[in-house]
Design an enzyme around this catalytic site. Sequence first.
Site, PDB file in Angstrom:
ATOM      1  N   VAL A  71       7.619   2.393   7.538  1.00 33.23           N
ATOM      2  CA  VAL A  71       7.399   0.973   7.859  1.00 33.23           C
ATOM      3  C   VAL A  71       7.098   0.109   6.626  1.00 33.23           C
ATOM      4  CG1 VAL A  71       6.768   1.277  10.281  1.00 33.23           C
ATOM      5  CG2 VAL A  71       5.002   1.447   8.505  1.00 33.23           C
ATOM      6  N   ASN A  97      -1.378   1.329  12.585  1.00 35.97           N
ATOM      7  CA  ASN A  97      -2.452   2.197  12.089  1.00 35.97           C
ATOM      8  C   ASN A  97      -2.266   2.673  10.654  1.00 35.97           C
ATOM      9  OD1 ASN A  97      -4.776   4.160  12.452  1.00 35.97           O
ATOM     10  ND2 ASN A  97      -3.099   5.616  12.156  1.00 35.97           N
ATOM     11  N   SER A 150     -10.307  -2.074   8.081  1.00 36.62           N
ATOM     12  CA  SER A 150     -11.347  -1.190   7.541  1.00 36.62           C
ATOM     13  C   SER A 150     -12.529  -2.054   7.145  1.00 36.62           C
ATOM     14  CB  SER A 150     -10.830  -0.460   6.296  1.00 36.62           C
ATOM     15  OG  SER A 150     -11.906   0.176   5.629  1.00 36.62           O
ATOM     16  N   TYR A 162      -6.867  -1.486  -1.833  1.00 37.19           N
ATOM     17  CA  TYR A 162      -7.182  -1.150  -0.444  1.00 37.19           C
ATOM     18  C   TYR A 162      -8.071  -2.238   0.166  1.00 37.19           C
ATOM     19  CZ  TYR A 162      -8.707   1.761   3.534  1.00 37.19           C
ATOM     20  OH  TYR A 162      -8.965   2.259   4.792  1.00 37.19           O
ATOM     21  N   SER A 165      -6.153  -5.489   0.581  1.00 37.41           N
ATOM     22  CA  SER A 165      -5.129  -5.362   1.639  1.00 37.41           C
ATOM     23  C   SER A 165      -5.779  -5.435   3.016  1.00 37.41           C
ATOM     24  CB  SER A 165      -4.326  -4.059   1.484  1.00 37.41           C
ATOM     25  OG  SER A 165      -5.090  -2.921   1.845  1.00 37.41           O
ATOM     26  N   LYS A 166      -6.945  -4.821   3.176  1.00 33.09           N
ATOM     27  CA  LYS A 166      -7.604  -4.826   4.483  1.00 33.09           C
ATOM     28  C   LYS A 166      -8.203  -6.207   4.801  1.00 33.09           C
ATOM     29  CE  LYS A 166      -6.789  -0.570   5.841  1.00 33.09           C
ATOM     30  NZ  LYS A 166      -5.964  -0.268   7.027  1.00 33.09           N
ATOM     31  N   ILE A 195     -15.619   7.032   9.220  1.00 36.63           N
ATOM     32  CA  ILE A 195     -15.124   7.830  10.339  1.00 36.63           C
ATOM     33  C   ILE A 195     -14.795   9.230   9.831  1.00 36.63           C
ATOM     34  CG2 ILE A 195     -13.450   7.924  12.245  1.00 36.63           C
ATOM     35  CD1 ILE A 195     -15.192   5.347  12.242  1.00 36.63           C
TER      36      ILE A 195
HETATM   37  P1  NAD Z   1      -3.860   9.483   8.659  1.00 33.71           P
HETATM   38  O1  NAD Z   1      -3.524   9.268   7.221  1.00 33.71           O
HETATM   39  O2  NAD Z   1      -4.378  10.839   9.034  1.00 33.71           O
HETATM   40  O3  NAD Z   1      -2.593   9.155   9.584  1.00 33.71           O
HETATM   41  C1  NAD Z   1      -1.761   8.066   9.361  1.00 33.71           C
HETATM   42  C2  NAD Z   1      -0.319   8.465   9.434  1.00 33.71           C
HETATM   43  O4  NAD Z   1       0.459   7.374   8.919  1.00 33.71           O
HETATM   44  C3  NAD Z   1       0.082   9.707   8.625  1.00 33.71           C
HETATM   45  O5  NAD Z   1       0.592  10.717   9.469  1.00 33.71           O
HETATM   46  C4  NAD Z   1       1.133   9.196   7.641  1.00 33.71           C
HETATM   47  O6  NAD Z   1       2.211  10.115   7.452  1.00 33.71           O
HETATM   48  C5  NAD Z   1       1.603   7.911   8.304  1.00 33.71           C
HETATM   49  N1  NAD Z   1       2.183   6.965   7.351  1.00 33.71           N
HETATM   50  C6  NAD Z   1       1.761   6.674   6.103  1.00 33.71           C
HETATM   51  N2  NAD Z   1       2.583   5.802   5.510  1.00 33.71           N
HETATM   52  C7  NAD Z   1       3.552   5.518   6.402  1.00 33.71           C
HETATM   53  C8  NAD Z   1       4.702   4.680   6.371  1.00 33.71           C
HETATM   54  N3  NAD Z   1       5.002   3.976   5.276  1.00 33.71           N
HETATM   55  N4  NAD Z   1       5.495   4.616   7.467  1.00 33.71           N
HETATM   56  C9  NAD Z   1       5.195   5.336   8.573  1.00 33.71           C
HETATM   57  N5  NAD Z   1       4.118   6.159   8.667  1.00 33.71           N
HETATM   58  C10 NAD Z   1       3.301   6.247   7.588  1.00 33.71           C
HETATM   59  O7  NAD Z   1      -4.943   8.382   8.992  1.00 33.71           O
HETATM   60  P2  NAD Z   1      -5.720   8.008  10.386  1.00 33.71           P
HETATM   61  O8  NAD Z   1      -6.911   8.880  10.576  1.00 33.71           O
HETATM   62  O9  NAD Z   1      -4.736   7.900  11.477  1.00 33.71           O
HETATM   63  O10 NAD Z   1      -6.322   6.552  10.039  1.00 33.71           O
HETATM   64  C11 NAD Z   1      -5.568   5.625   9.385  1.00 33.71           C
HETATM   65  C12 NAD Z   1      -6.094   4.211   9.489  1.00 33.71           C
HETATM   66  O11 NAD Z   1      -7.524   4.143   9.634  1.00 33.71           O
HETATM   67  C13 NAD Z   1      -5.758   3.491   8.182  1.00 33.71           C
HETATM   68  O12 NAD Z   1      -5.309   2.183   8.456  1.00 33.71           O
HETATM   69  C14 NAD Z   1      -7.095   3.481   7.468  1.00 33.71           C
HETATM   70  O13 NAD Z   1      -7.169   2.452   6.515  1.00 33.71           O
HETATM   71  C15 NAD Z   1      -8.045   3.286   8.642  1.00 33.71           C
HETATM   72  N6  NAD Z   1      -9.446   3.607   8.332  1.00 33.71           N
HETATM   73  C16 NAD Z   1      -9.918   4.883   8.303  1.00 33.71           C
HETATM   74  C17 NAD Z   1     -11.261   5.130   8.014  1.00 33.71           C
HETATM   75  C18 NAD Z   1     -11.857   6.510   7.977  1.00 33.71           C
HETATM   76  O14 NAD Z   1     -13.011   6.687   7.587  1.00 33.71           O
HETATM   77  N7  NAD Z   1     -11.155   7.523   8.370  1.00 33.71           N
HETATM   78  C19 NAD Z   1     -12.120   4.069   7.746  1.00 33.71           C
HETATM   79  C20 NAD Z   1     -11.615   2.784   7.771  1.00 33.71           C
HETATM   80  C21 NAD Z   1     -10.284   2.568   8.076  1.00 33.71           C
END
Ligand code: NAD
Length: 265
Positions: A71, A97, A150, A162, A165-166, A195
């Site tokens: 994407v 996401n 985030s 990051y 962007s957020k 998280i």
């Molecule tokens: P993750 O990285 O485990 O899963 C995200 C998926 O997105 C991956 O499978 C990856 O292959 C896919 N992806 C990456 N780039 C892509 C692209 N260009 N096109 C299509 N798919 C793509 O992460 P998650 O646990 O699902 O969480 C992600 C979201 O949560 C993010 O937006 C992150 O900023 C936000 N977030 C997480 C935390 C935390 O503490 N875990 C805190 C704040 C925000």
Amino acid sequence: MDTRLEGKIAIVVGAGQTPGDKIGNGRAISLQLAREGAEVICVDRLPDRAEETAALIREEGLRAIAYVADVSRAADCEKLVQHVYEQRARIDILINNVGIGRGDAPPHAIEEVAWDKIMDVNLKAMTFTIRHALAVMREQRGGAIVNISSLAALAGHHMVTYEVSKAAVNRLTTVVALANAKYGVRCNAVMPGLIDTPMAIEGIAERTGQSREALRADRDARVPMGRMGSAWDIANAATFLCSDAARYITGVVLPVDGGMAARVG
Ligand code: NAD
């Protein structure tokens, strides 16, 4: 089981996950939407990851298909929306996401390549999945979009791209909400705090060399509620915002963070 999303067609972008011992946000959101009745199009850049989430949903006797797209390319966003519309003739829910931080740095050290990559994945991608989904949602006079932001949008200091962007994701959310309210399309964001997901734990452990136990203890201690959240907390918030229970809510950026956003200093 709550079936408040029965009959809805939902696209989850970033539905796969980083390997690890806990569930990620995108996978938990996909499962929760399906459990509440939606058919889920599980989108990921990596085919195995998209398929794994779709298979988990189908194993529960629920509906999901996998779809591969990068994407960060606007053309992939357009093709994704076209494909779903051709197959299902509607799009009720769009969850954005994807979010990455690899290669990021503090302001004095950021490199152009990392900045461009993170901005393309975290911000441009969201803009263009929304841009194309809006054509369908405006026409059908309804739809719910949820962007995963985030808490880094508000606080931090060592990951300039990051964080910026957020912050932009939060503003994108309100722009889209206001421009589309009269078409019945709602747009909200969930702003996760700390998280316990593989993206966070595995990513930081790899970067800093900290043990997972020490990292988890450190993150737990920073949260007013005394512990990190789980991906299910993000999934519950996102599912609520997609449901009719949130039909009068748009343009909201909802912290899901155990109280972190309420604390200054
Ligand atoms: P993750 O990285 O485990 O899963 C995200 C998926 O997105 C991956 O499978 C990856 O292959 C896919 N992806 C990456 N780039 C892509 C692209 N260009 N096109 C299509 N798919 C793509 O992460 P998650 O646990 O699902 O969480 C992600 C979201 O949560 C993010 O937006 C992150 O900023 C936000 N977030 C997480 C935390 C935390 O503490 N875990 C805190 C704040 C925000």
